[in-house]
Design a protein around this motif. Structure first.
Motif, PDB file in Angstrom:
ATOM      1  N   ASP A 115      32.761  17.009  -4.617  1.00 11.77           N
ATOM      2  CA  ASP A 115      32.243  18.319  -4.236  1.00 11.77           C
ATOM      3  C   ASP A 115      32.568  18.569  -2.774  1.00 11.77           C
ATOM      4  O   ASP A 115      32.624  17.623  -1.966  1.00 11.77           O
ATOM      5  N   ILE A 116      32.760  19.828  -2.419  1.00  7.52           N
ATOM      6  CA  ILE A 116      33.165  20.172  -1.058  1.00  7.52           C
ATOM      7  C   ILE A 116      32.005  20.106  -0.070  1.00  7.52           C
ATOM      8  O   ILE A 116      32.210  19.949   1.130  1.00  7.52           O
TER       9      ILE A 116
ATOM     10  N   SER B 276      36.632  20.234 -15.206  1.00  8.98           N
ATOM     11  CA  SER B 276      36.583  21.291 -14.194  1.00  8.98           C
ATOM     12  C   SER B 276      35.840  22.481 -14.784  1.00  8.98           C
ATOM     13  O   SER B 276      36.427  23.296 -15.495  1.00  8.98           O
TER      14      SER B 276
ATOM     15  N   ASP C 193      37.911  18.524  -0.953  1.00 11.85           N
ATOM     16  CA  ASP C 193      38.312  19.906  -1.185  1.00 11.85           C
ATOM     17  C   ASP C 193      39.280  19.946  -2.362  1.00 11.85           C
ATOM     18  O   ASP C 193      40.311  19.263  -2.355  1.00 11.85           O
ATOM     19  N   ALA C 194      38.969  20.741  -3.368  1.00  7.94           N
ATOM     20  CA  ALA C 194      39.818  20.824  -4.558  1.00  7.94           C
ATOM     21  C   ALA C 194      41.223  21.314  -4.245  1.00  7.94           C
ATOM     22  O   ALA C 194      42.159  21.061  -5.004  1.00  7.94           O
TER      23      ALA C 194
ATOM     24  N   THR D 190      34.950  26.326 -11.723  1.00 12.16           N
ATOM     25  CA  THR D 190      35.454  25.997 -10.392  1.00 12.16           C
ATOM     26  C   THR D 190      36.601  26.907  -9.971  1.00 12.16           C
ATOM     27  O   THR D 190      36.628  27.403  -8.840  1.00 12.16           O
TER      28      THR D 190
ATOM     29  N   HIS E  87      36.411  30.043  -7.900  1.00 11.13           N
ATOM     30  CA  HIS E  87      35.939  29.923  -6.517  1.00 11.13           C
ATOM     31  C   HIS E  87      37.061  29.620  -5.530  1.00 11.13           C
ATOM     32  O   HIS E  87      36.828  29.641  -4.324  1.00 11.13           O
TER      33      HIS E  87
ATOM     34  N   ALA F  74      34.363  19.454  -8.318  1.00  5.88           N
ATOM     35  CA  ALA F  74      33.268  20.376  -8.013  1.00  5.88           C
ATOM     36  C   ALA F  74      32.059  20.016  -8.865  1.00  5.88           C
ATOM     37  O   ALA F  74      31.524  20.827  -9.618  1.00  5.88           O
TER      38      ALA F  74
ATOM     39  N   ARG G   5      24.938  27.286  -7.643  1.00 11.53           N
ATOM     40  CA  ARG G   5      24.843  25.827  -7.688  1.00 11.53           C
ATOM     41  C   ARG G   5      23.630  25.441  -8.532  1.00 11.53           C
ATOM     42  O   ARG G   5      22.499  25.775  -8.208  1.00 11.53           O
TER      43      ARG G   5
END
Length: 203
Positions: free
Chosen positions: A68-69, A110, A92-93, A113, A116, A43, A8
């Protein structure tokens, strides 16, 4: 305060010449000519990219949604990278209801991302469903051993091969594939090994 974990990116906690920071910022610079209208940054992390897009493309962009989550990351972005055109949302994506919740976008970003998420096909379905006709998707991902294969990166589910990466975009009407080498982007050159792919796609 968020901590930089190596995955991050928190620009305010990093040295200006940090290679990973330069790579991440370069992706937003690369994408700017394509960005317009209503923009989604999926994200979005700490929010520096959303803020940059809103400022750099102030005439072309009328709204930026950063998703973002992580709730703490969303709170940090809202505080540290506030902009009148930017809204940060926890999400959540892989949520199949995400298109219904967020609506349609002219541009979707994106960056780093898809490696992940466990279900990259569902992720791509969500992005495709949120993109307006003739909208642009700019997506980057590191290359690796392939879908379902282990990776040395602790936060990555898997890393696609270059061929698997290109296959993600078969439903789009136009696709351009670039390769990132440090902060630069180029078409493939013989004898050069690339670790990150970047796709510019038109629905």
């Amino acid at each position: 305060m968020l901590e930089w974990s190596g995955e991050r990116i928190i620009p305010k906690l990093m040295k200006p010449m940090n290679g990973m920071l330069l790579e991440h910022i370069a992706r937003y610079y690369f994408a700017t000519p394509y960005i317009q209208g209503r923009v989604l940054d999926i994200a979005c992390g700490a929010g520096y990219g959303c803020h940059f897009v809103a400022k750099d493309r102030k005439r072309e962009v009328h709204e930026v949604i950063g998703v973002d989550i992580d709730a703490a990351t969303v709170a940090y972005a809202s505080r540290e990278y506030h902009h009148q055109k930017v809204t940060y949302v926890q999400g959540d994506a892989l949520d199949p209801q995400l298109p219904e919740k967020l609506g349609a976008f002219d541009t979707i970003l994106s960056f780093e991302t898809i490696e992940h998420v466990a279900d990259d096909r569902l992720f791509m379905d969500n992005l495709y469903n949120m993109l307006k006709p003739e909208g642009k998707l700019i997506l980057s991902s590191p290359f690796g051993r392939g879908r379902g294969m282990p990776t040395s990166e602790p936060f990555h589910v898997h890393q696609l091969t270059p061929q698997e990466f290109e296959e993600l975009f078969e439903r789009f009407t136009e696709v351009e594939i670039y390769y990132q080498r440090g902060p630069t982007f180029e078409k493939p050159r013989e004898g050069v090994r690339y670790f990150i792919g970047v796709a510019v796609c038109t629905k």
